[in-house]
Motif scaffolding. Structure first.
Motif, PDB file in Angstrom:
ATOM      1  N   VAL A 124       0.849  -1.187   0.000  1.00  0.00           N
ATOM      2  CA  VAL A 124       0.000   0.000   0.000  1.00  0.00           C
ATOM      3  C   VAL A 124       0.884   1.236   0.000  1.00  0.00           C
ATOM      4  CG1 VAL A 124      -1.703   1.282   1.324  1.00  0.00           C
ATOM      5  CG2 VAL A 124      -1.857  -1.208   1.166  1.00  0.00           C
ATOM      6  N   GLY A 125       0.539   2.196  -0.830  1.00  0.00           N
ATOM      7  CA  GLY A 125       1.279   3.452  -0.873  1.00  0.00           C
ATOM      8  C   GLY A 125       1.954   3.676  -2.206  1.00  0.00           C
ATOM      9  N   ARG A 126       2.551   4.836  -2.349  1.00  0.00           N
ATOM     10  CA  ARG A 126       3.217   5.241  -3.588  1.00  0.00           C
ATOM     11  C   ARG A 126       4.679   4.845  -3.551  1.00  0.00           C
ATOM     12  NH1 ARG A 126       2.135   9.066  -7.367  1.00  0.00           N
ATOM     13  NH2 ARG A 126       0.377   9.861  -6.163  1.00  0.00           N
ATOM     14  N   GLY A 132      13.047   1.959  -3.070  1.00  0.00           N
ATOM     15  CA  GLY A 132      11.925   2.400  -3.896  1.00  0.00           C
ATOM     16  C   GLY A 132      10.571   1.950  -3.391  1.00  0.00           C
ATOM     17  N   ARG A 133      10.546   1.175  -2.310  1.00  0.00           N
ATOM     18  CA  ARG A 133       9.271   0.719  -1.763  1.00  0.00           C
ATOM     19  C   ARG A 133       8.515   1.875  -1.110  1.00  0.00           C
ATOM     20  NH1 ARG A 133       8.625  -4.740  -0.906  1.00  0.00           N
ATOM     21  NH2 ARG A 133      10.374  -6.056  -1.526  1.00  0.00           N
ATOM     22  N   PRO A 134       7.198   1.752  -0.996  1.00  0.00           N
ATOM     23  CA  PRO A 134       6.450   2.788  -0.274  1.00  0.00           C
ATOM     24  C   PRO A 134       6.905   2.865   1.171  1.00  0.00           C
ATOM     25  CG  PRO A 134       4.961   1.387  -1.540  1.00  0.00           C
ATOM     26  CD  PRO A 134       6.301   0.732  -1.585  1.00  0.00           C
ATOM     27  N   LEU A 135       6.836   4.061   1.720  1.00  0.00           N
ATOM     28  CA  LEU A 135       7.193   4.227   3.116  1.00  0.00           C
ATOM     29  C   LEU A 135       6.209   3.468   3.992  1.00  0.00           C
ATOM     30  CD1 LEU A 135       8.050   8.027   3.233  1.00  0.00           C
ATOM     31  CD2 LEU A 135       9.646   6.138   3.494  1.00  0.00           C
ATOM     32  N   PRO A 136       6.692   2.758   5.016  1.00  0.00           N
ATOM     33  CA  PRO A 136       5.759   2.023   5.894  1.00  0.00           C
ATOM     34  C   PRO A 136       4.939   2.984   6.721  1.00  0.00           C
ATOM     35  CG  PRO A 136       7.988   1.935   6.767  1.00  0.00           C
ATOM     36  CD  PRO A 136       8.099   2.588   5.414  1.00  0.00           C
ATOM     37  N   LEU A 137       3.723   2.554   7.054  1.00  0.00           N
ATOM     38  CA  LEU A 137       2.865   3.371   7.902  1.00  0.00           C
ATOM     39  C   LEU A 137       3.408   3.366   9.323  1.00  0.00           C
ATOM     40  CD1 LEU A 137      -0.660   2.259   6.672  1.00  0.00           C
ATOM     41  CD2 LEU A 137       0.574   4.348   6.105  1.00  0.00           C
ATOM     42  N   ASP A 138       3.667   4.550   9.852  1.00  0.00           N
ATOM     43  CA  ASP A 138       4.190   4.684  11.209  1.00  0.00           C
ATOM     44  C   ASP A 138       3.021   4.835  12.167  1.00  0.00           C
ATOM     45  OD1 ASP A 138       5.575   5.120  13.490  1.00  0.00           O
ATOM     46  OD2 ASP A 138       6.521   7.003  12.867  1.00  0.00           O
ATOM     47  N   GLU A 139       2.855   3.859  13.053  1.00  0.00           N
ATOM     48  CA  GLU A 139       1.712   3.894  13.955  1.00  0.00           C
ATOM     49  C   GLU A 139       1.807   5.031  14.961  1.00  0.00           C
ATOM     50  OE1 GLU A 139       1.322   0.151  15.769  1.00  0.00           O
ATOM     51  OE2 GLU A 139       0.834  -0.913  13.897  1.00  0.00           O
ATOM     52  N   GLU A 140       3.010   5.544  15.175  1.00  0.00           N
ATOM     53  CA  GLU A 140       3.146   6.625  16.136  1.00  0.00           C
ATOM     54  C   GLU A 140       2.999   7.987  15.499  1.00  0.00           C
ATOM     55  OE1 GLU A 140       3.358   6.194  19.298  1.00  0.00           O
ATOM     56  OE2 GLU A 140       3.384   4.023  19.095  1.00  0.00           O
ATOM     57  N   SER A 141       2.918   8.035  14.180  1.00  0.00           N
ATOM     58  CA  SER A 141       2.834   9.320  13.518  1.00  0.00           C
ATOM     59  C   SER A 141       1.403   9.815  13.531  1.00  0.00           C
ATOM     60  CB  SER A 141       3.358   9.214  12.099  1.00  0.00           C
ATOM     61  OG  SER A 141       2.330   9.199  11.192  1.00  0.00           O
ATOM     62  N   PRO A 142       1.193  11.151  13.483  1.00  0.00           N
ATOM     63  CA  PRO A 142      -0.169  11.671  13.489  1.00  0.00           C
ATOM     64  C   PRO A 142      -0.918  11.391  12.214  1.00  0.00           C
ATOM     65  CG  PRO A 142       1.434  13.452  13.275  1.00  0.00           C
ATOM     66  CD  PRO A 142       2.203  12.200  13.507  1.00  0.00           C
ATOM     67  N   ASP A 143      -0.255  10.765  11.212  1.00  0.00           N
ATOM     68  CA  ASP A 143      -0.928  10.506   9.951  1.00  0.00           C
ATOM     69  C   ASP A 143      -1.310   9.052   9.793  1.00  0.00           C
ATOM     70  OD1 ASP A 143      -0.618  13.110   9.303  1.00  0.00           O
ATOM     71  OD2 ASP A 143       1.197  12.799   8.100  1.00  0.00           O
ATOM     72  N   ASP A 144      -1.368   8.294  10.914  1.00  0.00           N
ATOM     73  CA  ASP A 144      -1.668   6.887  10.759  1.00  0.00           C
ATOM     74  C   ASP A 144      -3.168   6.671  10.805  1.00  0.00           C
ATOM     75  OD1 ASP A 144      -0.903   7.294  13.850  1.00  0.00           O
ATOM     76  OD2 ASP A 144      -2.517   5.814  13.633  1.00  0.00           O
ATOM     77  N   TRP A 145      -3.564   5.390  10.626  1.00  0.00           N
ATOM     78  CA  TRP A 145      -4.984   5.023  10.570  1.00  0.00           C
ATOM     79  C   TRP A 145      -5.400   4.252  11.814  1.00  0.00           C
ATOM     80  CZ3 TRP A 145      -8.465   6.347   6.780  1.00  0.00           C
ATOM     81  CH2 TRP A 145      -7.928   7.002   5.687  1.00  0.00           C
ATOM     82  N   SER A 146      -4.674   4.418  12.912  1.00  0.00           N
ATOM     83  CA  SER A 146      -5.011   3.659  14.108  1.00  0.00           C
ATOM     84  C   SER A 146      -6.341   4.068  14.703  1.00  0.00           C
ATOM     85  CB  SER A 146      -3.906   3.812  15.150  1.00  0.00           C
ATOM     86  OG  SER A 146      -3.761   5.172  15.498  1.00  0.00           O
ATOM     87  N   ASP A 147      -6.813   5.274  14.380  1.00  0.00           N
ATOM     88  CA  ASP A 147      -8.073   5.732  14.933  1.00  0.00           C
ATOM     89  C   ASP A 147      -9.198   5.595  13.940  1.00  0.00           C
ATOM     90  OD1 ASP A 147      -7.420   9.275  14.379  1.00  0.00           O
ATOM     91  OD2 ASP A 147      -7.094   7.508  13.168  1.00  0.00           O
ATOM     92  N   VAL A 148      -9.098   4.588  13.020  1.00  0.00           N
ATOM     93  CA  VAL A 148     -10.116   4.467  11.995  1.00  0.00           C
ATOM     94  C   VAL A 148     -11.467   4.098  12.584  1.00  0.00           C
ATOM     95  CG1 VAL A 148      -9.689   2.029  11.545  1.00  0.00           C
ATOM     96  CG2 VAL A 148     -10.556   3.476   9.721  1.00  0.00           C
ATOM     97  N   GLY A 149     -11.475   3.539  13.805  1.00  0.00           N
ATOM     98  CA  GLY A 149     -12.746   3.187  14.411  1.00  0.00           C
ATOM     99  C   GLY A 149     -13.545   4.376  14.878  1.00  0.00           C
ATOM    100  N   VAL A 150     -12.881   5.536  15.125  1.00  0.00           N
ATOM    101  CA  VAL A 150     -13.572   6.755  15.546  1.00  0.00           C
ATOM    102  C   VAL A 150     -13.241   7.831  14.558  1.00  0.00           C
ATOM    103  CG1 VAL A 150     -13.953   8.358  17.432  1.00  0.00           C
ATOM    104  CG2 VAL A 150     -13.272   6.014  17.925  1.00  0.00           C
TER     105      VAL A 150
END
Length: 424
Positions: free
Chosen positions: A62-64, A368-386
């Protein structure tokens, strides 16, 4: 009584003032909310995450993809092209001027068509190993039937090659087997036809490609740059590399991946046939014969040029100008080796190019791989439930980090000295 005084706010709701502690209003202006004296503000969902949500993990990461590594490597290739060109100009100027320059451009266009075919099939995840044998067979066919005209003869050669590519596509895509295996079978078929011509052939056609040398090389350059630009678009890049295995290589990759792989195989076969016709025509223009070779050295040079250009051996990933620069660099190296009389086999050059290209593949796959999603970053999807808020425990605006609220200091309304004692 303890609640004998009440007030009505602007919304019509009653707020008791006497006897009970008055709580602050949870609503506030500007989209911020307060909870027991603390405020939290809804967090905006970044647009990058909105793009990532449409990427299916079953079709790749997932990602560019990051293109910085490609542009950096293409800069290195450009420096190599300039260095070899300088060596040719300073030590063997006659080989890159006049008629020799036109021959170099035609040779570059032949190698370029083969390299572009290799790049297409590599990115599609179904590499074609039959490019060289098909080009060698097309060269023999033109040398034998070129007197009928370059267009009819080239048309027949392209039709035969496309038909062979269609058979390979049905085998590779229909049964979902590796492209190298299916194309190797096609290469052996082309070699069987080549072996029916044991002696070198004199070119019977009169077409001289050196008169259109600049147009031929310019056409190849335009094709590869347009293909690279299209391949840098995220949706096209993922679609082109859909045939690339993600988990089990034997699992089918879906209809889109199969269609793209089939078109790449058929198109690359047609390009190889055109390259063979142009190569035979160049031999005829320079009064040389067409020798019946197996053509695997051309396959090696084509794959080496594509891999050196930054196309991943695993598929999908590739740069914008890499194939053009890789073909140009490898063509100049071949030209310089011939001018300097090094007597290096084309197989040796192809082996070295592929070895270097495999190292480049590791660089591309690493950086060249997409950057991994950082769970500690403010741009993550950990709060997708709310949606729209952040309640994770790692944030500063969470329930877990709320300070302890002291008990309110107030007089005991029900003690010995309360207002009921006056009734005694």
């Amino acid at each position: 009584m303890a609640y004998d005084s009440e007030a009505t706010d602007a919304t019509g709701q009653r707020r008791y003032r006497e006897g009970f502690r008055e709580e602050s209003d949870l609503r506030s202006e500007g989209g911020a909310h307060s909870v027991v004296g603390m405020q939290y503000r809804p967090r905006a969902t970044p647009s990058a995450n909105l793009d990532d949500v449409f990427d299916d993990p079953s079709h790749g990461e997932v990602g560019r993809d990051r293109l910085g590594v490609h542009f950096a490597w293409e800069g290195v290739l450009l420096l190599g092209v300039v260095a070899i060109a300088f060596l040719l100009h300073s030590g063997h100027r006659d080989t890159i001027t006049g008629a020799n320059l036109k021959e170099l451009l035609v040779f570059g266009s032949v190698l370029g068509l083969l390299g572009l075919g290799a790049s297409m099939t590599l990115r599609a995840g179904a590499v074609n190993l039959a490019l060289g044998p098909v080009a060698a067979a097309a060269a023999l066919y033109y040398a034998e039937h070129g007197s009928a005209g370059v267009v009819p003869t080239a048309g027949m050669a392209v039709a035969f090659a496309a038909g062979l590519g269609l058979v390979v596509a049905v085998l590779v895509v229909g049964f979902h087997v590796p492209g190298w295996a299916g194309s190797l079978a096609a290469a052996l078929v082309a070699i069987v036809w080549i072996q029916k011509h044991p002696a070198p052939l004199t070119v019977s056609g009169e077409y001289d490609p050196t008169g259109q040398a600049l147009y031929l090389f310019g056409g190849f350059a335009a094709l590869t740059i347009v293909a690279g630009l299209l391949g840098s678009i995220r949706s096209i890049r993922r679609g082109v590399g859909r045939f690339r295995p993600v988990t089990d290589p034997a699992r089918r990759r879906g209809g889109l991946g199969g269609v793209v792989a089939a078109l790449a195989l058929i198109g690359s076969m047609a390009m190889a046939a055109v390259a063979g016709v142009v190569m035979a025509a160049l031999n005829g223009a320079t009064e040389q014969v067409v020798a019946p070779t197996e053509g695997f050295e051309l396959t090696g040079l084509a794959l080496g040029a594509a891999l050196i250009g930054g196309v991943s051996a695993y598929g999908r990933r590739g740069g914008v100008f890499g194939t053009l620069l890789g073909v140009t660099l490898l063509g100049l190296v071949v030209w310089y080796a011939d001018a300097a009389r090094w007597h290096i086999s084309l197989y040796a050059l192809a082996a070295g190019a592929i070895a270097v290209g495999l190292v480049v593949t590791r660089l591309v796959e690493t950086f060249g791989r997409p950057l991994p999603l950082d769970e500690e970053s403010p741009d993550d999807w950990s709060d997708v439930g709310v949606p729209g808020t952040s309640w994770s425990t790692g944030s500063g605006d969470t329930w877990a980090n709320l300070p302890a609220q002291p008990a309110p200091a107030r007089a005991d309304q029900w003690g010995d000295e309360d207002r009921w004692s006056s009734l005694r």
